[in-house]
Structure formats: C-alpha cells, structure tokens
Design an enzyme around this catalytic site. Structure first.
Site, PDB file in Angstrom:
ATOM      1  N   SER A 198       0.815  -1.210   0.000  1.00  0.00           N
ATOM      2  CA  SER A 198       0.000   0.000   0.000  1.00  0.00           C
ATOM      3  C   SER A 198       0.856   1.271   0.000  1.00  0.00           C
ATOM      4  O   SER A 198       1.619   1.518  -0.928  1.00  0.00           O
ATOM      5  CB  SER A 198      -0.955  -0.038   1.187  1.00  0.00           C
ATOM      6  OG  SER A 198      -1.943   0.946   1.110  1.00  0.00           O
ATOM      7  N   ASP A 206      -2.370   6.328  -3.658  1.00  0.00           N
ATOM      8  CA  ASP A 206      -1.247   5.707  -2.969  1.00  0.00           C
ATOM      9  C   ASP A 206      -0.696   4.576  -3.830  1.00  0.00           C
ATOM     10  O   ASP A 206      -1.109   4.405  -4.983  1.00  0.00           O
ATOM     11  CB  ASP A 206      -1.653   5.217  -1.570  1.00  0.00           C
ATOM     12  CG  ASP A 206      -2.578   4.019  -1.610  1.00  0.00           C
ATOM     13  OD1 ASP A 206      -3.265   3.823  -2.629  1.00  0.00           O
ATOM     14  OD2 ASP A 206      -2.640   3.264  -0.618  1.00  0.00           O
ATOM     15  N   ASP A 231      -0.977   1.375  -4.120  1.00  0.00           N
ATOM     16  CA  ASP A 231      -1.832   0.369  -4.753  1.00  0.00           C
ATOM     17  C   ASP A 231      -3.177   0.948  -5.181  1.00  0.00           C
ATOM     18  O   ASP A 231      -4.074   0.209  -5.578  1.00  0.00           O
ATOM     19  CB  ASP A 231      -2.025  -0.850  -3.847  1.00  0.00           C
ATOM     20  CG  ASP A 231      -2.821  -0.538  -2.592  1.00  0.00           C
ATOM     21  OD1 ASP A 231      -2.826   0.625  -2.156  1.00  0.00           O
ATOM     22  OD2 ASP A 231      -3.441  -1.464  -2.038  1.00  0.00           O
ATOM     23  N   ASP A 262      -5.754   2.219  -3.741  1.00  0.00           N
ATOM     24  CA  ASP A 262      -7.030   2.003  -3.069  1.00  0.00           C
ATOM     25  C   ASP A 262      -7.389   3.157  -2.143  1.00  0.00           C
ATOM     26  O   ASP A 262      -8.441   3.147  -1.508  1.00  0.00           O
ATOM     27  CB  ASP A 262      -7.044   0.670  -2.304  1.00  0.00           C
ATOM     28  CG  ASP A 262      -6.084   0.633  -1.114  1.00  0.00           C
ATOM     29  OD1 ASP A 262      -5.230   1.543  -1.000  1.00  0.00           O
ATOM     30  OD2 ASP A 262      -6.176  -0.324  -0.316  1.00  0.00           O
TER      31      ASP A 262
END
Length: 450
Positions: A102, A243, A245, A247
């Site tokens: 992440s 960010d 990833d 999400d």
C-alpha cells in the site's frame, strides 16, 4: 490465538525478511489454494501487484504455491487493488491476490487476499490459513496430473478503466477540468490518467515512471505537497493523489489545500443523501475520523458509525448494517454501490461528479466542515508491550480525564509497522498538543521505544 502472519490488512513486512519471504509466500499460495477449492471445475486465482522490485519475487513464489495446490493463476501485472477485487468477480475466480504494501516504502511488501465475492477475507478465514501455514501443507498438494497452470492475461487495464468510467452517469463529461493526477509511481500509473483523459479532462500526470524503488517516495496520497505545487504551477482545477496500490486517494483543491477522506465522505454522503441514494442513514468510518465530521453529519440529519482502524472492518460494518458510504480519514473511501473495497479512482470520480454538477471551485465544494484540532504522533518501539506499562496506562487515564466529554483519545498499535499511534482531538488545540506530547513522552521513556 496470536496472529503470526496477518495484520490489519493482510500480511505485510520488509521484503525478503519474515514474514515477507519467498518461502512464506509460496506456502501462502499452497494454503490459500487448498482452502478455496470448491467443486470440480478448474480453480483459478487472479494475481495482481504494484510496482515494487520485490513484487517479482513474491509473485513467482505465490504462482508456485498456487500451481502446487492445483489452481490456475491469471497474472495481471501492476494493477490497482480495487481492480483485483473487481476482476475476482468478473473472471469468476476462486480467490484474488494483491501483492502490495500500500502506502509503505518500496522495501516493504504485503499480500492482500480477496474471496470469490471480491471482499477481503474475514478474521476467521485468515486464522484458518495461519494455522495451515504452520503445518505440513504439502501432504495435501495436487497430484502431478492436476497441477495448475499460469498465464498472463491481456486487457485487464481496459476492463478496469471501463468499470471506473461506468460509475459516472453516461452523459457526464469531465471536459473543461484541468486535473493533475499523482500516481505515486505505483499500481495506478497507467489506468488513472487514461480513465480521466477518456472522460474528457485535461490531464497532467506526475509520478508515473516506476522503477521498483520509487513507489510512494515523496509522492502520492501520503506526501501531497508535490501535487499541491504542481496544481499551483499549472493552474489546475484539482489534484488527485493515489497511494501505491491506488485504493486510497486524497484531493488537493485549486489553492493547494489538501482534502482528506473525511471531507470527501462528507461531500459524497451529503450529495447522495440529497438525491435519495444514501443507504443506512449515515456513514461508516473508523475511530480516527475527525469529530468535526461527526458533528457535520449530525447537523444534516445523518449519523457516523465508527469501527476499529482498517477498511476491512469498515466494509464489514457496512455490509452488516446496510450502508453504502464508508471509509477512513486517510483516503480509503468505500462506495459499496460500485466496489467491495476502497477505490481511489472511483472515489475521485464521485468527487469530480459533484464538482461538475455544482460548477463551483473545489475549495468551496470540498470544505464541508471545519475539522476539530486533531494531532496524531507515532512512537516506534523495538519490542515488548509499551501499552501494558503501568506508567503509560496512568498517563492515558490522566489524558482521558483532561479531555473529558469534549474530546477523544485513540491509542493503538499499528497493524503494519512497529509503532504506537497516539491521537487526540478537542476544540482546545493547546490541550490536544499537551495530551499527545505527554503520552508520547511516557511511552518513549519506557525504554521499549527504538
């Protein structure tokens, strides 16, 4: 039972160190592969990743594990986490995997798991997988004629882009908007700029040159200052920061001011409430969301329901109680009409839809409430249990008494890093600063701190 591998968001740690080693990743593939085989059809897993160098190692190890368990693996390459959740259902897979840490630095990595319904796994399922990891999993592996196959599949970016675009009304165009999008040199570096451009916007994309080690490096949703500078430089209407990833998302308005997840949820919830679309009579957020957000929702007749930290727990509460808007202050916004998990691009598109409808500057539309002074500080520790120390407990009790009923105190260990997070908020900023500094000082003095 103590959790050895799973934290608040899957398995996460420093790459090539326990638990993020190739061996553990392979065993996760084996254990998960055996856990999600139901029926006689050929079982399949969709496997995505972000742009970290270690993604190659983890990806190949997991492929070996899944194939050994008799599952076919569809390799997606670098793609956002919400795209993996969507493709699990779209491709009728038995399990979805996202290899990502992440917003963490490149030297960390992680494994996020999604069930066939596209939702993250429950604590109970994760615990069963934990128990399998510490047993001799190879005794139940597939026979030689039942091994899985692996292949890279094309067109997954296009599928996700079309999915994201369809979350807007068919007639809506982003023409006339100049948008800077910061992709954090991460998983959204291809799909986010393409989706915004196809919807008609003028797009300036930054941090879209991943090299394996620059993901989240002074960029993206956790470092929005560079985006704010670029918005000012090109006189953009809005900045969007994802960010690693993709999400989560934060917004930067035309003045360079950052708009966090609380403000975005307030905007979307009010808009959907006005249109009769909001379900559950409120919003689901975590204990970290600002008190000002809660007061604002109350003023317009809506409620705020709080969960512990982690978008997975937000989603569980939303599903159990019929809400369709939820998320975290950090920018994980979950809109369950569209997605089963946080989706930075889809959340940004809903904000852009509000901007187009109201035709006013972002700074006016996205500032729904004045946040109550809130301070969050982290204390790194190298071992032990700082929160069990009697001096720390005493300091926490004293802080709660000082804040009284007019403020909130949240102290918790991070689920992804060796940190104690200390957050306080109240109308009196000086008091908040004193309370946080006092607790941080006591934790540091326990000698558990690094």
């Amino acid at each position: 039972m103590t959790r050895r591998y799973f934290g608040t968001d899957g398995i996460r740690g420093r790459a090539n160190r326990l638990p993020m080693t190739a061996e553990v990743a392979m065993r996760v593939g084996m254990a998960v592969g055996m856990s999600f085989q139901r029926g006689s059809h050929r079982h399949r897993v969709v496997l995505g990743k972000d742009t970290r160098l270690s993604g190659y190692m983890i990806e190949n190890a997991m492929v070996a594990g899944f194939c050994a368990a008799g599952m076919d693996v569809f390799l997606l390459g670098p793609i956002p986490t919400p795209a993996v959740a969507m493709l699990v259902r779209s491709l009728r897979a038995d399990i979805g995997v996202m290899i990502s840490a992440s917003h963490n630095p490149y030297y960390d990595n992680g494994i996020k798991l999604f069930g066939p319904d596209g939702y993250k796994l429950s604590d109970e399922i994760e615990m069963r997988i934990e128990q399998m990891l510490d047993r001799d999993v190879d005794i139940a592996l597939a026979d030689a004629d039942a091994l899985g196959r692996a292949k890279r599949i094309d067109g997954v970016h296009d599928r996700y882009i079309e999915f994201a675009k369809r979350t807007l009304p068919r007639s809506m165009s982003l023409a006339g908007l100049r948008i800077v999008v910061d992709c954090a040199n991460g998983a959204g570096y291809k799909v986010a700029p393409a989706a915004l451009w196809e919807l008609g916007a003028e797009v300036i994309a930054i941090n879209v040159e991943p090299n394996g080690m620059n993901i989240n490096e002074d960029c993206g949703s956790t470092h929005p200052l560079g985006l704010a500078k670029k918005v000012h430089e090109v006189r953009a209407d809005i900045g969007i920061a994802l960010d690693g990833d993709a999400d989560r998302v934060v917004i930067v308005d035309e003045t360079g001011t950052v708009v966090d997840g609380d403000q975005m949820m307030a905007l979307i919830a009010e808009s959907w409430h006005r249109n009769g679309r909001l379900a559950g009579g409120g919003v689901v957020a975590t204990v970290m969301s600002n008190l000002g957000f809660e007061r604002y929702l109350g003023d317009i007749g809506l409620s705020l329901h709080r969960t512990k930290v982690g978008d997975r727990y937000v989603v569980e509460h939303m599903r159990a109680h019929g809400f369709n808007v939820g998320g975290e202050q950090s920018g994980h916004v979950v809109l369950s009409d569209f997605s089963t998990t946080g989706d930075g691009l889809v959340s940004a598109l809903q904000v852009l839809a509000c901007i187009k409808r109201e035709d006013r500057p972002v700074s006016e539309i996205c500032r729904k409430f004045e946040p109550v002074p809130q301070i969050l500080k982290n204390v790194r520790f190298s071992g032990g249990a700082p929160l069990e120390d009697k001096h720390v407990k005493s300091a926490i009790e004293d802080a709660r008494a000082r804040l009284g009923n007019s403020g909130r105190l949240v102290i918790r260990p991070s689920g992804t890093e060796p940190l104690i997070r200390v957050m306080a908020e109240a109308d009196d900023k000086v008091l908040v600063e004193q309370v946080v500094d006092d607790i941080v000082g006591v934790i540091a003095d326990t000698r558990h701190a690094a």
